[in-house]
Design an enzyme around this catalytic site. Structure first.
Site, PDB file in Angstrom:
ATOM      1  N   ASN A 211     -16.103  78.032 -58.369  1.00  0.00           N
ATOM      2  CA  ASN A 211     -14.964  77.199 -57.994  1.00  0.00           C
ATOM      3  C   ASN A 211     -15.457  76.201 -56.948  1.00  0.00           C
ATOM      4  OD1 ASN A 211     -12.625  76.020 -57.183  1.00  0.00           O
ATOM      5  ND2 ASN A 211     -11.713  77.863 -56.273  1.00  0.00           N
TER       6      ASN A 211
ATOM      7  N   GLY B  67     -18.040  78.692 -51.772  1.00  0.00           N
ATOM      8  CA  GLY B  67     -19.157  78.074 -51.049  1.00  0.00           C
ATOM      9  C   GLY B  67     -20.519  78.280 -51.688  1.00  0.00           C
TER      10      GLY B  67
ATOM     11  N   GLY C  65     -13.999  81.821 -47.614  1.00  0.00           N
ATOM     12  CA  GLY C  65     -14.658  80.818 -46.784  1.00  0.00           C
ATOM     13  C   GLY C  65     -14.932  81.278 -45.363  1.00  0.00           C
TER      14      GLY C  65
ATOM     15  N   LYS D  91     -13.949  73.679 -55.763  1.00  0.00           N
ATOM     16  CA  LYS D  91     -12.898  73.119 -54.896  1.00  0.00           C
ATOM     17  C   LYS D  91     -13.075  71.592 -54.817  1.00  0.00           C
ATOM     18  CE  LYS D  91     -12.555  77.592 -52.743  1.00  0.00           C
ATOM     19  NZ  LYS D  91     -12.274  78.422 -51.556  1.00  0.00           N
TER      20      LYS D  91
ATOM     21  N   SER E 294     -16.165  85.028 -50.118  1.00  0.00           N
ATOM     22  CA  SER E 294     -17.481  85.149 -49.492  1.00  0.00           C
ATOM     23  C   SER E 294     -18.485  85.942 -50.333  1.00  0.00           C
ATOM     24  CB  SER E 294     -17.360  85.728 -48.078  1.00  0.00           C
ATOM     25  OG  SER E 294     -16.581  84.868 -47.258  1.00  0.00           O
TER      26      SER E 294
ATOM     27  N   GLU F 240      -5.189  78.653 -51.993  1.00  0.00           N
ATOM     28  CA  GLU F 240      -5.102  77.318 -51.371  1.00  0.00           C
ATOM     29  C   GLU F 240      -3.981  76.501 -52.004  1.00  0.00           C
ATOM     30  OE1 GLU F 240      -9.248  76.375 -51.917  1.00  0.00           O
ATOM     31  OE2 GLU F 240      -9.742  77.919 -50.448  1.00  0.00           O
TER      32      GLU F 240
ATOM     33  N   HIS G 217      -4.419  79.760 -57.136  1.00  0.00           N
ATOM     34  CA  HIS G 217      -5.358  79.996 -56.033  1.00  0.00           C
ATOM     35  C   HIS G 217      -4.580  79.980 -54.713  1.00  0.00           C
ATOM     36  CE1 HIS G 217      -8.643  79.451 -53.218  1.00  0.00           C
ATOM     37  NE2 HIS G 217      -9.449  79.880 -54.175  1.00  0.00           N
TER      38      HIS G 217
ATOM     39  N   GLU H  31      -8.562  87.838 -54.600  1.00  0.00           N
ATOM     40  CA  GLU H  31      -9.189  87.080 -53.513  1.00  0.00           C
ATOM     41  C   GLU H  31      -8.422  87.313 -52.216  1.00  0.00           C
ATOM     42  OE1 GLU H  31     -11.711  83.578 -55.114  1.00  0.00           O
ATOM     43  OE2 GLU H  31      -9.696  82.840 -54.704  1.00  0.00           O
TER      44      GLU H  31
HETATM   45  P1  13P Z   1     -15.726  81.439 -50.839  1.00  0.00           P
HETATM   46  O1  13P Z   1     -16.691  82.033 -51.813  1.00  0.00           O
HETATM   47  O2  13P Z   1     -16.196  80.142 -50.238  1.00  0.00           O
HETATM   48  O3  13P Z   1     -15.274  82.442 -49.828  1.00  0.00           O
HETATM   49  O4  13P Z   1     -14.419  81.010 -51.678  1.00  0.00           O
HETATM   50  C1  13P Z   1     -13.800  81.954 -52.484  1.00  0.00           C
HETATM   51  C2  13P Z   1     -12.786  81.273 -53.313  1.00  0.00           C
HETATM   52  O5  13P Z   1     -11.750  80.861 -52.841  1.00  0.00           O
HETATM   53  C3  13P Z   1     -13.094  81.093 -54.733  1.00  0.00           C
HETATM   54  O6  13P Z   1     -11.963  80.691 -55.444  1.00  0.00           O
END
Ligand code: 13P
Length: 263
Positions: free
Chosen positions: A14, A244, A182, A16, A222, A106, A104, A176
Site C-alpha cells: 500500500n 512504509g 507507521g 498510500k 509496521s 486513514e 483503510h 491493521e
Molecule cells: P505501515 O506498514 O507503514 O505501518 O503501514 C501499514 C498500513 O497502513 C498498510 O495499509
C-alpha cells in the site's frame, strides 16, 4: 478451522500518497528482479499505487509479463455520476485492477468514511469482478480497554453486510491495529494471531465454515523484513498489508520472500 489447510499468502504494497508514475514503474521493475518466479508460485503479491500511477503500472506489468497483481487504494461505490474527484470500480476493473483496499483506517478517520459506505464499496468491488481488501483495526485506547475484539468484529460485520457467503469466501480482510500503522510498533505475533483468529470466527458466524476457511486475513502495521516471517508463521495470518516498507523494492522484496528470509 485455523490451520489445517493453509491459504495462499497475499503480500500487498500500500503505497498510500507516495511515488509518482515514473518512480512507480522503477520500483515495480526493481521488485520484479528481486522476487523470483518460483516465489510467485506460492505467494500472491499486489501493488496498490496512487490512482494516477495505475495505468503506468498496468502497462509495465502486462508488457513485461510480471506476475504481480494490480491493486487500488480506494474506490467509489457508484458506477458513475457527479462525484468530483472519485474513481469507480468499473474504471479500475477496466485497468485490470484485481484488489481494492476498502475502509483503510486513514480513510475512516481522515476522510470520515462510515461503516455503511465501506460496505457499499465492498459490494461494488465484488460486483465489478475484483477482490476487496477490507481493513479493520482498533485504536490504542480500545486495545488498552480490552475492546479490540468487539471493535474489529463490529467493523467486519458492518463491512460484510449484503455480501453473500460465496462472495465473502473470496474476500481479503486486513487486520491493521491503528496504533501500529507507521509507528514502528508492531503487534506481537501472538496478539495479531489472536485477533485474526477471532475475525475468522466472526466470518464463520456470518457466512459459514467454508467461507471462514477460505477467506484470507492479512496483518498490517509496521510489517518489516525482520518480523514478516514470524507473523506469517501463525495459522490465521495469511498475508501482510505493508505501508512504509513497501515503498522501496529493497525493503519490500524480503517481505515477499519471507520464506527464504526465515531461512
Ligand atoms: P505501515 O506498514 O507503514 O505501518 O503501514 C501499514 C498500513 O497502513 C498498510 O495499509
Amino acid at each position: 478451522m485455523s490451520g489445517e489447510q493453509r491459504r495462499r499468502p497475499l503480500i500487498s504494497a500500500n503505497w498510500k500518497m507516495h511515488l509518482n508514475h515514473f518512480e512507480a514503474i522503477q520500483q515495480v521493475q526493481k521488485l520484479s528482479y528481486l522476487v523470483s518466479t518460483e516465489e510467485l508460485e506460492s505467494v500472491d503479491v499486489s501493488i496498490h499505487p496512487p490512482f494516477v500511477d495505475i495505468r503506468s503500472v498496468q502497462t509495465v506489468l502486462e508488457s513485461d509479463g510480471i506476475g504481480f497483481a494490480l491493486g487500488a487504494q480506494n474506490c467509489h461505490p457508484e458506477a458513475s455520476g457527479a462525484f468530483t474527484g472519485e474513481v469507480s470500480t468499473q474504471m479500475l476493473a477496466k485497468l485490470h485492477v484485481h484488489y481494492v483496499i476498502v475502509g483503510h483506517s486513514e480513510r475512516r478517520t481522515l476522510f470520515g468514511e462510515s461503516d455503511d459506505f465501506v460496505a457499499a464499496k465492498v459490494r461494488a468491488v465484488h460486483a465489478a469482478g475484483m477482490t476487496p481488501i477490507i481493513c479493520v483495526g482498533e485504536t490504542l485506547d480500545e486495545r488498552e480497554a480490552d475492546a479490540t475484539e468487539a471493535r474489529v468484529a463490529r467493523q467486519l460485520e458492518a463491512a460484510l453486510d449484503g455480501s453473500s457467503p460465496d462472495a465473502i469466501a473470496g474476500f481479503v480482510v486486513a487486520y491493521e491495529p491503528i496504533w501500529a500503522i507507521g509507528t514502528g510498533r508492531v503487534a506481537s505475533a501472538d496478539d495479531a494471531q489472536a485477533v485474526c483468529h477471532h475475525l475468522r470466527a466472526v466470518v464463520e458466524e456470518i457466512a459459514g465454515s467454508s467461507a471462514a476457511a477460505s477467506i484470507r486475513i492479512q496483518y498490517g502495521g509496521s510489517v518489516k523484513a525482520d518480523n514478516a516471517a514470524e507473523l506469517m508463521a501463525r495459522p490465521d495470518i495469511d498475508g501482510a498489508l505493508v505501508g512504509g516498507a513497501s515503498l522501496d523494492a529493497d525493503t519490500f522484496a524480503p517481505i515477499v520472500n519471507f520464506r527464504s528470509a526465515a531461512g
